[in-house]
Design a protein around this motif. Structure first.
Motif, mmCIF file in Angstrom:
data_model
loop_
_atom_site.group_PDB
_atom_site.id
_atom_site.type_symbol
_atom_site.label_atom_id
_atom_site.label_comp_id
_atom_site.label_asym_id
_atom_site.label_seq_id
_atom_site.Cartn_x
_atom_site.Cartn_y
_atom_site.Cartn_z
ATOM 1 N N SER A 18 18.756 13.587 27.471
ATOM 2 C CA SER A 18 20.037 13.772 28.303
ATOM 3 C C SER A 18 20.307 12.401 28.850
ATOM 4 C CB SER A 18 19.992 14.918 29.057
ATOM 5 O OG SER A 18 19.193 14.833 29.992
ATOM 6 N N ARG A 29 21.415 9.731 26.783
ATOM 7 C CA ARG A 29 22.941 9.857 26.210
ATOM 8 C C ARG A 29 23.592 9.432 27.196
ATOM 9 N NH1 ARG A 29 20.638 14.747 23.956
ATOM 10 N NH2 ARG A 29 21.046 15.869 25.724
ATOM 11 N N ASP A 49 23.906 5.628 27.184
ATOM 12 C CA ASP A 49 24.741 5.058 26.076
ATOM 13 C C ASP A 49 26.228 5.088 26.342
ATOM 14 O OD1 ASP A 49 22.187 4.086 25.119
ATOM 15 O OD2 ASP A 49 21.712 5.918 23.740
#
Length: 380
Positions: free
Chosen positions: A248, A251, A254
């Motif tokens: 998580s 993510r 990114d």
């Protein structure tokens, strides 16, 4: 480390069992240090801990007998622990769940009154679905212990609230670095090669160390990192640690385009620390953070959340911000990156603060005095 004379002729040495669960690096290193110091003073030490800890901390080399015991409270594990405690004069558990397992094991010592000492190194979360269970566990362990030792004043107060008969402050000393005898410092840091590997040759390097779990505050770190994106050169934030939030967090990094790298578990944390411009500790709660102690001792400026025992540990030798305030964290980091003189002041203050912490020798002496008191109380 100094040692005391062996017991008088005909008098058996004190036999202790140190119980360690699946604790953090700080508690495992403390048990290693404590075992070595007690053995040097003529105490017999058995360490009961998860099998993999022996390879990492080498308790046998410290002079202790090592007994691998899984960190569970199932009947088989408790029976193994009970066997190891069979001839103990005193049992010392490190951590809440280790304290529970030790108390269960001592229930089967056939009427012998074996004192239990429990050191609370950190605080278990008391919110969410498991909050009631944690409070019950704390109450059970606090009341089962003859003495509860708290690594910070916050933990001592908590133990007293949970019904401890005797709760005392017992700061845990940071173990001396091995090998080499001293930490890396700003004067001899192997910066260029490591910074090049991390992509931070011509940009500030911010280090974060800790498991990728909720209580470590990594989401707060990523919130703050948005403000650092505007800098030129843009700082590189590296996070050393592994855990359940890795996917998580990656993510978010990114999607939001943050200058943050998750390094995973690292064996070169001292080198990373020595190469960093700043250490950030965004935790929800800490007692006596091991990485904070290492940073101050090495003269690396620290920005940390003002939680638990952190202020008690660092005094004025670090910049403290409220937990949950990403804007304050971002401002403080930006301010330090722009102020080399302030960073130098913090580095000097950190070394001075670290010089006043209890030594390993003093820590062992304090624990042994508790043992002696309990033995005298039992014999009287």
């Amino acid at each position: 480390m100094t040692s005391t004379p062996a017991p008088p002729h005909g008098q058996s040495p004190l036999r202790t069992v140190q119980v360690l669960g699946r604790g953090g690096a700080g508690s495992a290193a403390h048990v290693r240090s404590l075992a070595a110091g007690l053995v040097a003073r003529g105490v017999r030490v058995t360490v009961c801990a998860p099998p993999d800890t022996e390879g990492a901390y080498d308790y046998t080399d410290a002079g202790a007998r090592f007994v691998p015991v899984p960190p569970r409270a199932d009947p088989a594990s408790v029976t193994s622990l009970r066997a190891a405690c069979g001839d103990a004069d005193l049992v010392h558990a490190h951590g809440l769940r280790a304290g529970l397992r030790a108390s269960l094991a001592l229930q089967g010592t056939r009427g012998r009154q074996v004192p239990l000492v429990v050191t609370w190194h950190t605080k278990a979360p008391t919110d969410g679905p498991g909050a009631r269970l944690v409070r019950l566990l704390e109450r059970r362990v606090a009341r089962a212990a003859a003495v509860v030792l708290g690594a910070c004043s916050d933990l001592v107060d908590r133990a007293r609230e949970r019904g401890a008969r005797d709760a005392r402050l017992a700061p845990v000393a940071i173990p001396a670095p091995r090998p080499g005898g001293r930490p890396l410092t700003a004067e001899d840091r192997p910066a260029h090669k490591l910074r090049a590997e991390l992509g931070a040759v011509d940009r500030p390097l911010i280090l974060v160390v800790g498991r990728l779990e909720t209580h470590q505050g990594h989401d707060l770190l990523l919130d703050a990192a948005h403000a650092w994106c505007a800098l030129d050169p843009q700082p590189m934030v590296v996070v050393a640690g592994e855990g359940g939030l890795r996917a998580s967090l990656q993510r978010r990094i990114d999607v939001e385009g943050l200058p943050v790298r998750l390094l995973g578990r690292r064996d070169d944390v001292p080198e990373l620390l020595a190469a960093a411009d700043l250490l950030v500790l965004p935790s929800r709660w800490e007692a006596r953070s091991l990485i904070a102690q290492e940073a101050l001792r090495a003269g690396v400026p620290l920005v940390a959340t003002d939680v638990g025992g952190t202020r008690e540990l660092v005094g004025r030798a670090a910049e403290l911000v409220p937990y949950g305030d990403a804007a304050a964290l971002a401002r403080t980091v930006l301010g330090l990156l722009a102020d080399p003189a302030r960073r130098d002041t913090l580095a000097a203050a950190g070394r001075a603060q670290a010089a006043g912490w209890p030594t390993e020798d003093a820590t062992v002496a304090q624990v042994l005095s508790v043992y002696d008191e309990l033995m005298q109380r039992r014999e009287g």
